[in-house]
Design an enzyme around this catalytic site. Structure first.
Site, PDB file in Angstrom:
ATOM      1  N   GLY A 234       2.182  10.692   1.106  1.00  0.00           N
ATOM      2  CA  GLY A 234       2.093  10.110   2.693  1.00  0.00           C
ATOM      3  C   GLY A 234       0.829   9.251   2.096  1.00  0.00           C
ATOM      4  O   GLY A 234       0.411   9.023   1.100  1.00  0.00           O
ATOM      5  N   SER A 235       0.147   8.793   2.996  1.00  0.00           N
ATOM      6  CA  SER A 235      -1.087   7.854   2.965  1.00  0.00           C
ATOM      7  C   SER A 235      -2.266   8.710   2.367  1.00  0.00           C
ATOM      8  O   SER A 235      -2.507   9.765   2.565  1.00  0.00           O
ATOM      9  CB  SER A 235      -1.595   7.462   4.440  1.00  0.00           C
ATOM     10  OG  SER A 235      -1.924   8.584   5.160  1.00  0.00           O
ATOM     11  N   SER A 236      -2.997   7.818   1.692  1.00  0.00           N
ATOM     12  CA  SER A 236      -4.243   8.525   0.956  1.00  0.00           C
ATOM     13  C   SER A 236      -5.152   9.275   1.973  1.00  0.00           C
ATOM     14  O   SER A 236      -5.801   9.901   1.664  1.00  0.00           O
ATOM     15  CB  SER A 236      -5.024   7.204   0.309  1.00  0.00           C
ATOM     16  OG  SER A 236      -4.256   6.681  -0.858  1.00  0.00           O
ATOM     17  N   VAL A 238      -4.341  10.929   4.728  1.00  0.00           N
ATOM     18  CA  VAL A 238      -3.944  12.171   5.007  1.00  0.00           C
ATOM     19  C   VAL A 238      -4.063  13.074   3.821  1.00  0.00           C
ATOM     20  O   VAL A 238      -4.336  14.153   3.772  1.00  0.00           O
ATOM     21  CB  VAL A 238      -2.735  12.197   5.722  1.00  0.00           C
ATOM     22  CG1 VAL A 238      -2.056  13.746   5.714  1.00  0.00           C
ATOM     23  CG2 VAL A 238      -2.492  11.423   7.070  1.00  0.00           C
ATOM     24  N   GLY A 239      -3.687  12.333   2.677  1.00  0.00           N
ATOM     25  CA  GLY A 239      -3.582  13.205   1.134  1.00  0.00           C
ATOM     26  C   GLY A 239      -5.099  13.634   0.915  1.00  0.00           C
ATOM     27  O   GLY A 239      -5.207  14.816   0.554  1.00  0.00           O
ATOM     28  N   GLU A 256       1.068  12.150  -3.873  1.00  0.00           N
ATOM     29  CA  GLU A 256       1.779  11.071  -4.159  1.00  0.00           C
ATOM     30  C   GLU A 256       1.375  10.193  -2.980  1.00  0.00           C
ATOM     31  O   GLU A 256       2.134  10.323  -1.805  1.00  0.00           O
ATOM     32  CB  GLU A 256       3.253  10.853  -4.243  1.00  0.00           C
ATOM     33  CG  GLU A 256       3.683  11.867  -5.416  1.00  0.00           C
ATOM     34  CD  GLU A 256       3.620  11.214  -6.588  1.00  0.00           C
ATOM     35  OE1 GLU A 256       3.324  10.022  -6.507  1.00  0.00           O
ATOM     36  OE2 GLU A 256       4.060  11.836  -7.796  1.00  0.00           O
ATOM     37  N   CYS A 290       5.907   2.857  -1.274  1.00  0.00           N
ATOM     38  CA  CYS A 290       4.351   2.837  -1.864  1.00  0.00           C
ATOM     39  C   CYS A 290       4.155   2.152  -3.317  1.00  0.00           C
ATOM     40  O   CYS A 290       3.174   1.694  -3.617  1.00  0.00           O
ATOM     41  CB  CYS A 290       4.369   4.210  -2.304  1.00  0.00           C
ATOM     42  SG  CYS A 290       5.802   4.713  -3.354  1.00  0.00           S
TER      43      CYS A 290
HETATM   44  P1  NAD Z   1       1.511   9.442   6.655  1.00  0.00           P
HETATM   45  O1  NAD Z   1       0.432   9.968   5.836  1.00  0.00           O
HETATM   46  O2  NAD Z   1       1.225   9.124   8.121  1.00  0.00           O
HETATM   47  O3  NAD Z   1       2.359  11.105   6.999  1.00  0.00           O
HETATM   48  C1  NAD Z   1       2.756  11.656   5.691  1.00  0.00           C
HETATM   49  C2  NAD Z   1       3.218  13.012   6.070  1.00  0.00           C
HETATM   50  O4  NAD Z   1       2.006  13.776   6.131  1.00  0.00           O
HETATM   51  C3  NAD Z   1       4.168  13.044   7.344  1.00  0.00           C
HETATM   52  O5  NAD Z   1       5.248  14.093   7.201  1.00  0.00           O
HETATM   53  C4  NAD Z   1       3.338  13.619   8.364  1.00  0.00           C
HETATM   54  O6  NAD Z   1       3.796  14.290   9.531  1.00  0.00           O
HETATM   55  C5  NAD Z   1       2.368  14.658   7.647  1.00  0.00           C
HETATM   56  N1  NAD Z   1       1.040  14.527   8.163  1.00  0.00           N
HETATM   57  C6  NAD Z   1       0.156  13.817   8.928  1.00  0.00           C
HETATM   58  N2  NAD Z   1      -0.881  14.300   9.254  1.00  0.00           N
HETATM   59  C7  NAD Z   1      -0.995  15.516   8.518  1.00  0.00           C
HETATM   60  C8  NAD Z   1      -2.328  16.336   8.155  1.00  0.00           C
HETATM   61  N3  NAD Z   1      -3.244  16.457   8.740  1.00  0.00           N
HETATM   62  N4  NAD Z   1      -1.917  17.492   7.320  1.00  0.00           N
HETATM   63  C9  NAD Z   1      -0.811  17.589   6.579  1.00  0.00           C
HETATM   64  N5  NAD Z   1       0.257  16.688   6.679  1.00  0.00           N
HETATM   65  C10 NAD Z   1       0.199  15.578   7.578  1.00  0.00           C
HETATM   66  O7  NAD Z   1       2.383   8.658   5.752  1.00  0.00           O
HETATM   67  P2  NAD Z   1       3.661   7.873   6.285  1.00  0.00           P
HETATM   68  O8  NAD Z   1       3.230   6.761   7.191  1.00  0.00           O
HETATM   69  O9  NAD Z   1       4.769   8.689   6.821  1.00  0.00           O
HETATM   70  O10 NAD Z   1       3.992   7.159   4.758  1.00  0.00           O
HETATM   71  C11 NAD Z   1       3.580   5.958   4.312  1.00  0.00           C
HETATM   72  C12 NAD Z   1       2.637   6.380   3.076  1.00  0.00           C
HETATM   73  O11 NAD Z   1       2.979   7.047   2.212  1.00  0.00           O
HETATM   74  C13 NAD Z   1       2.118   4.980   2.673  1.00  0.00           C
HETATM   75  O12 NAD Z   1       0.586   5.143   2.306  1.00  0.00           O
HETATM   76  C14 NAD Z   1       2.948   5.041   1.063  1.00  0.00           C
HETATM   77  O13 NAD Z   1       2.193   4.463   0.250  1.00  0.00           O
HETATM   78  C15 NAD Z   1       2.951   6.566   0.899  1.00  0.00           C
HETATM   79  N6  NAD Z   1       4.027   6.871  -0.029  1.00  0.00           N
HETATM   80  C16 NAD Z   1       3.539   7.283  -1.298  1.00  0.00           C
HETATM   81  C17 NAD Z   1       4.526   7.552  -2.448  1.00  0.00           C
HETATM   82  C18 NAD Z   1       4.273   7.869  -3.626  1.00  0.00           C
HETATM   83  O14 NAD Z   1       4.966   8.473  -4.300  1.00  0.00           O
HETATM   84  N7  NAD Z   1       2.887   7.420  -3.901  1.00  0.00           N
HETATM   85  C19 NAD Z   1       5.850   7.695  -1.793  1.00  0.00           C
HETATM   86  C20 NAD Z   1       6.185   7.381  -0.512  1.00  0.00           C
HETATM   87  C21 NAD Z   1       5.168   6.990   0.545  1.00  0.00           C
END
Ligand code: NAD
Length: 506
Positions: A234-236, A238-239, A256, A290
């Site tokens: 997900g996004s950096s 949240v990561g 990731e 991503c």
């Molecule tokens: P996001 O960060 O909004 O959400 C990702 C996941 O995290 C979702 O399942 C969401 O419900 C969950 N989440 C939200 N808040 C949380 C918390 N506080 N604790 C734990 N989990 C939580 O990302 P998105 O909008 O779904 O996806 C887009 C992002 O993902 C982009 O930044 C993209 O670059 C990244 N991405 C990275 C890769 C990679 O392999 N590097 C692959 C796909 C997407």
């Protein structure tokens, strides 16, 4: 769009009965129309406990199953995916707005990773070492780690689960999946297939699922010591939270996160190749990968020609119904994503950027925007961060070292590419002082990785590696073993530790 029978898809994937009758479920929206596809039952917070407990119990049994037999389950699941490729590909397209070819491609990626995992199930090799002590044998083995938490993003709602789940499963781990609330139907369909196959293999609860749109669910998984590994995509932003929570309990995280990927085009480049790769990288999946190409760094000698060719190519990109033949770009995922696109264009212009084409969101239902080229400086704040949409920032350079420095001068470090026919530039790009990304390509784009290599990136992308190569090691625990088969007890480093008197009397 009208020709798609959603009911047939849901029943073909055997999830029609999981759709909530009540209106208070989690709505899965079609981003191409802005209308609900279906309403899915939310998992109540009490379900977390049930799923985690079941996953732990299942792990105790699953870890005892020989790895090649675990592979047999994954092989059967791969076969099911082959059978359901078309339906599942359509559902992914419907729910995320990616074009049908990319929806199908995502299922193919699941099948590919299943094949890889099956092979891996006979190759979870440990090393043997020569002990410095006589009549000692030293080796390491890899054991299953435990239940693995998998939190996934909306943009690869199927493949990212498979990357994690198939490798984890052959490694002897069980999986608890929290998918993106923006693609719950895809998750339900995959889980249905996985559970059926697991049931047939006597491996109930190897695959667990938690559907929720509450951040608290992901937070609980990140904080739960019963999950020794938490894989987050997900996004950096949240990561960072996830990484902190997992680290504070001494867990292992596999991150990731966001990318901000550049293509460099030097003065020797084959522009025919470059144009095709840039279009797919920047416009494909509406810039919602991503690995999407977000920055284009072009040598001043070919800048004008490349921009002209890109403008011509952008003019031919058909934006529309992702399920219609000929469409190359579907919508963004939702209204906030479209608003972020509009805000980024405005911010770039306010910072001196010049929109070369696109830049607008489109009227009508759905969350469509125009594929966009903006001439902008690399150090603008908006260029430094990831906007998840089809915006490509273009910039010029004079000498190659400057291009490399620009490519690396962002907080993210996922994917990078150089178009060149110059051997020195190519080798320099791949050298230790070249690209600082986890992925560095020559004469192909930033997007569309094969599963055989380890996938992931550095810096704010999080440092995780998934899929091929030795990425499986993250899903296992390493144990170093030494066996003394002699009758003496020599110590390592030659240390003497003998008590006074006859040693044998002790
Ligand atoms: P996001 O960060 O909004 O959400 C990702 C996941 O995290 C979702 O399942 C969401 O419900 C969950 N989440 C939200 N808040 C949380 C918390 N506080 N604790 C734990 N989990 C939580 O990302 P998105 O909008 O779904 O996806 C887009 C992002 O993902 C982009 O930044 C993209 O670059 C990244 N991405 C990275 C890769 C990679 O392999 N590097 C692959 C796909 C997407």
């Amino acid at each position: 769009m009208g020709s798609i029978d959603t009911g047939n898809i849901l029943s073909g994937l055997d999830i029609a009965s999981s759709i909530a009758e009540a209106d208070d479920g989690l709505v899965s929206e079609n981003p191409a129309t802005g209308r609900a596809i279906a309403c899915v039952r939310r998992d109540e917070s009490g379900k977390i406990e049930t799923v985690l407990a079941a996953s732990r119990v299942a792990f105790r049994k699953w870890r005892e199953v020989p790895a090649p037999r675990r592979g047999a389950l994954v092989r059967a699941l791969g076969e099911q995916l082959r059978r359901h490729r078309d339906l599942l590909g359509t559902l992914i397209s419907l729910e995320t707005g990616k074009i049908k070819a990319e929806g199908d491609g995502e299922v193919q990626e699941m099948i590919d990773i299943a094949d890889l995992a099956v092979g891996l199930s006979r190759q979870l090799y440990g090393n043997t070492m020569h002990s410095e002590r006589a009549r000692h044998r030293m080796f390491e083995q890899w054991h299953p780690l435990g239940p693995v938490g998998v939190i996934t993003a909306f943009n690869f709602p199927a493949a990212v689960w498979a990357w994690n789940a198939f490798i984890a499963a052959v490694c002897g781990d069980t999986i608890v999946w929290k998918p993106s609330p923006k693609a719950p139907l895809t998750a339900l369909a995959i889980h249905r297939l996985a559970c059926d196959v697991a049931q047939q293999h006597g491996a109930q609860d190897v695959f667990g699922l938690l559907i929720s749109d509450e951040a608290g669910v992901g937070e609980r998984l990140a904080g739960d010591p019963r999950l020794p590994l938490l894989s987050f995509t997900g996004s950096s932003a949240v990561g960072r939270k996830v990484a902190t929570a997992v680290a504070s309990r001494y867990g292992r995280s596999l991150l990731e996160c966001s990318g901000n990927n550049a293509v460099i085009v030097d003065e020797s480049a084959d522009l025919d190749l470059a144009v095709r790769a840039i279009i797919f990288g920047a416009v494909g999946t509406a810039g919602q990968r991503c690995t999407s190409t977000r920055r284009l760094i072009v040598h001043e000698s070919c800048y004008a020609e490349l921009i002209d060719r890109l403008l011509a190519a952008y003019g031919q990109v058909c934006v529309g119904d992702p399920l219609a033949e000929g469409t190359l770009m579907g919508p963004l995922i939702d209204a906030p994503a479209r608003a972020a696109f509009v805000a980024a264009v405005a911010e770039a212009e306010a910072g001196g950027g010049q929109v070369l084409c696109g830049g607008k969101s489109l009227e009508g239902p759905g969350y469509f925007v125009q594929p966009t080229l903006i001439a902008a400086r690399n150090d603008l704040p908006v260029v430094q961060r990831e906007t998840f949409g089809p915006i490509l920032y273009v910039m010029q350079y004079r000498d190659f070292d400057q291009a490399l420095a620009m490519q690396n001068a962002v907080p993210q470090g996922l994917s990078s590419a150089l178009f060149t026919l110059n051997l020195r530039h190519a080798e320099s790009f791949l050298s230790a002082s070249g690209s600082d990304c986890g992925i560095a390509n020559i004469n192909l784009g930033t997007s569309g990785a094969e599963i055989g290599g380890a996938f992931g990136g550095e810096k704010e992308t999080g440092g995780g590696r998934e899929a091929g190569s030795d990425a499986w090691k993250t899903y296992m625990r390493r144990q170093t073993n030494t066996i003394n088969w002699g009758s003496d007890l020599p110590l390592a480093q030659g240390i003497e530790f003998t008590l006074a008197g006859n040693r044998n009397d002790l």
